[in-house]
Design a protein around this motif. Sequence first.
Motif, PDB file in Angstrom:
ATOM      1  N   ASN A  56       5.865  -1.770  10.369  1.00 46.33           N
ATOM      2  CA  ASN A  56       5.029  -0.511  10.311  1.00 46.33           C
ATOM      3  C   ASN A  56       5.238  -0.485   8.134  1.00 46.33           C
ATOM      4  OD1 ASN A  56       4.655   0.598  12.631  1.00 46.33           O
ATOM      5  ND2 ASN A  56       7.477   1.078  12.553  1.00 46.33           N
ATOM      6  N   GLY A  57       5.640  -1.896   7.471  1.00 47.58           N
ATOM      7  CA  GLY A  57       5.524  -1.473   6.192  1.00 47.58           C
ATOM      8  C   GLY A  57       6.646  -0.982   5.197  1.00 47.58           C
ATOM      9  N   ASN A  58       7.568  -0.803   6.063  1.00 46.80           N
ATOM     10  CA  ASN A  58       8.907  -0.790   5.692  1.00 46.80           C
ATOM     11  C   ASN A  58       9.877  -1.145   4.867  1.00 46.80           C
ATOM     12  OD1 ASN A  58       8.589   2.410   6.727  1.00 46.80           O
ATOM     13  ND2 ASN A  58       8.628   1.394   8.566  1.00 46.80           N
ATOM     14  N   VAL A  59       9.613  -1.126   3.650  1.00 44.40           N
ATOM     15  CA  VAL A  59      10.720  -2.718   2.502  1.00 44.40           C
ATOM     16  C   VAL A  59      12.267  -2.348   2.746  1.00 44.40           C
ATOM     17  CG1 VAL A  59      10.449  -3.995   1.044  1.00 44.40           C
ATOM     18  CG2 VAL A  59       8.278  -2.663   2.249  1.00 44.40           C
ATOM     19  N   ARG A 117      15.121  11.439  -3.647  1.00 48.69           N
ATOM     20  CA  ARG A 117      14.926  10.280  -4.000  1.00 48.69           C
ATOM     21  C   ARG A 117      14.727   9.492  -2.326  1.00 48.69           C
ATOM     22  NH1 ARG A 117      14.007   5.862  -3.508  1.00 48.69           N
ATOM     23  NH2 ARG A 117      14.050   3.971  -3.692  1.00 48.69           N
ATOM     24  N   LEU A 118      15.427  10.083  -1.622  1.00 48.54           N
ATOM     25  CA  LEU A 118      15.200   9.074   0.067  1.00 48.54           C
ATOM     26  C   LEU A 118      13.841   9.369   0.592  1.00 48.54           C
ATOM     27  CD1 LEU A 118      19.356   9.574   0.501  1.00 48.54           C
ATOM     28  CD2 LEU A 118      17.825   7.233   0.246  1.00 48.54           C
ATOM     29  N   ALA A 119      13.330  10.923   0.493  1.00 51.45           N
ATOM     30  CA  ALA A 119      12.149  11.692   0.426  1.00 51.45           C
ATOM     31  C   ALA A 119      11.043  10.662   0.827  1.00 51.45           C
ATOM     32  CB  ALA A 119      12.603  13.127   0.912  1.00 51.45           C
ATOM     33  N   VAL A 120      11.303  10.251  -0.641  1.00 53.35           N
ATOM     34  CA  VAL A 120       9.738   9.878  -1.198  1.00 53.35           C
ATOM     35  C   VAL A 120      10.051   8.273  -0.748  1.00 53.35           C
ATOM     36  CG1 VAL A 120       8.792   8.523  -2.764  1.00 53.35           C
ATOM     37  CG2 VAL A 120       9.613  10.904  -4.121  1.00 53.35           C
ATOM     38  N   GLU A 121      10.689   7.796  -0.566  1.00 55.94           N
ATOM     39  CA  GLU A 121      10.839   6.704   0.535  1.00 55.94           C
ATOM     40  C   GLU A 121       9.906   6.355   1.892  1.00 55.94           C
ATOM     41  OE1 GLU A 121      12.383   2.848  -0.364  1.00 55.94           O
ATOM     42  OE2 GLU A 121      13.614   4.400  -0.935  1.00 55.94           O
ATOM     43  N   GLY A 122      10.904   7.846   2.643  1.00 53.18           N
ATOM     44  CA  GLY A 122      10.762   7.864   3.904  1.00 53.18           C
ATOM     45  C   GLY A 122      12.280   7.640   4.866  1.00 53.18           C
ATOM     46  N   TYR A 123      13.862   8.199   3.775  1.00 53.81           N
ATOM     47  CA  TYR A 123      14.207   7.839   4.979  1.00 53.81           C
ATOM     48  C   TYR A 123      15.007   9.125   5.463  1.00 53.81           C
ATOM     49  CZ  TYR A 123      14.866   2.998   2.937  1.00 53.81           C
ATOM     50  OH  TYR A 123      14.333   1.634   2.931  1.00 53.81           O
ATOM     51  N   GLN A 179       0.599  -0.923   0.166  1.00 55.11           N
ATOM     52  CA  GLN A 179       0.054  -0.052  -0.009  1.00 55.11           C
ATOM     53  C   GLN A 179       0.843   1.006   0.001  1.00 55.11           C
ATOM     54  OE1 GLN A 179      -3.761   0.110  -0.444  1.00 55.11           O
ATOM     55  NE2 GLN A 179      -2.568   2.241  -0.496  1.00 55.11           N
ATOM     56  N   LYS A 180       1.870   1.266   0.827  1.00 60.70           N
ATOM     57  CA  LYS A 180       3.071   2.532   0.745  1.00 60.70           C
ATOM     58  C   LYS A 180       2.968   2.733  -0.585  1.00 60.70           C
ATOM     59  CE  LYS A 180       7.777   4.068   2.273  1.00 60.70           C
ATOM     60  NZ  LYS A 180       8.663   3.079   3.992  1.00 60.70           N
TER      61      LYS A 180
END
Length: 525
Positions: A502-505, A238-244, A200-201
């Motif tokens: 938490n769905g972090n892949v 790029r890293l912001a999009v994925e949450g890093y 979903q993320k």
Amino acid sequence: MKKILAVLGIALLTSLTSCKKGNKDKVDASTETHDHEDKILPLDTTAFAGFFNQYPEYKTYSGQIRKLYRKHPHYIWHEKRGLIEFAEVIYNRVNQLDDEGLPAKVPYKNVLDDLFQDSGRGEKPNVNSELLISGMYFYWADKTMGGLPTDKSRETGWYLPRQHTDYVAYLDTLMQDPQKINGSSSKVFSQYNNLKKGLQKYRDIEKKGGWKTITLDEGQKSLKEGDTGAAVAALRARLAVEGYLKSDDKKREFDSELNDAVKKYEDSHYRTYKGVVTESIIKELNIPVADRIRTIAVNMERCRWVPTDIDKEKEYIAVNIPSYRLRYVRDGKIDLTSNVVVGKEANRTVIFSGKMSYIVFSPYWNVPPSIVEKEIKPGIAKNPNYLADHNMEYYNGKHIRQKPGGTNSLGLVKFMFPNTNNIYLHDTPAKGLFNKDDRAYSHGCVRVEKARELAIKITGKDGGWNEAKVDKAMNAGKENSYVLKKKIPVYLTYFTAWADENGNVAFFDDVYQRDASLASLLYTK
């Protein structure tokens, strides 16, 4: 939104989004209790053959459907006023298979859409509509809990034992307590739920446009703290999009905040960040979000193959080949993690499970015939002292083995779970390989970086051994064994995507190139 009346009471229930005609909002009837024994309608079972001729795609489930109606020889999904509400719950779940990472094409969807128009109220019972819903149920259960057939999973190199749910008995359970459908994912390996959150993320990311490609300037080979330019800004975005990173502030300078984000990214992939964003990291970050979504779906399918007993085990060892990682779980918690080296492409580590029954200290290495032919004999031909130089000897006349000691290819300890593949876990004198990102170098067995620590933990719990006793056994100079009082399950698995709660892949290289073949099986079904 339409209100659904429960049979034994009236409740406003959790909303489900339906994919049926008109895209009407639906309400989850999974909290109702079905008790319509006083409304049982007899079913003409002689009409079954005609149904399967008319709807041949459900012949796959004919045995289960016949079993269901031998157990309940009457209408299940209908009562006198029409379809029961729980039939619509199943229909909604079927229309949401995409949320389960399944690109499945629902058989006879148009017919089912018409059947469930306006919730099927007033639909007069008939054999075809009854069996269509049963076929739909078995299709849903099989896809979400069973996955691809065993022979297909074996084609992808998966030899872990498969567990299969009795879908007839499961339907009885759901009819008695429909709320349990919300826990249907408990019928599969728990990692499935984490990957589902991750799916979903990443779909949300895709809806927002995904991420842009990072392009290094001409002549540039890497990025590091202190660098500036468009590539740095692209890396930050790029890293912001994925949450890093919490947000993208558009800075073009590689500052400490961005450096911490890259380290976080590398840590999540079990790699040691050396302060440099290499071309290989950038190549990985440039993989399109659509490909990541497909990778998650492929690994959700693999979760359907994992025996759910692993979630109940209090003690086990699991090796994930693509992540080059071992986990030792004790008392239900991770007690040790270790880097591992697995089989190279030509000697792939097999995906299966076994029971560790004993540990061998100061082991001999009985050289497999294939290695004798390909490596040892050519070495002897060039150097008559090859065996002595490598601490090897003949035994039983014609076989070759390497004697115990610090240079032994198995190191100072091996962990045995007897199997026909002759695979085991072992120590190694080649410690430098654990520092590499790509660790597919072995002849098929699994080399464990923390082999000593693993031996200490296992023998300490099983037999009260301490570090000194383990060290003495490891350095005895002659082979000696410890037999476990309680065998430990060992799982060798293959997951190219792994998610937290938490769905972090985290994504891992497809070292044996298996994702594409599995995806082709999924996406052509």
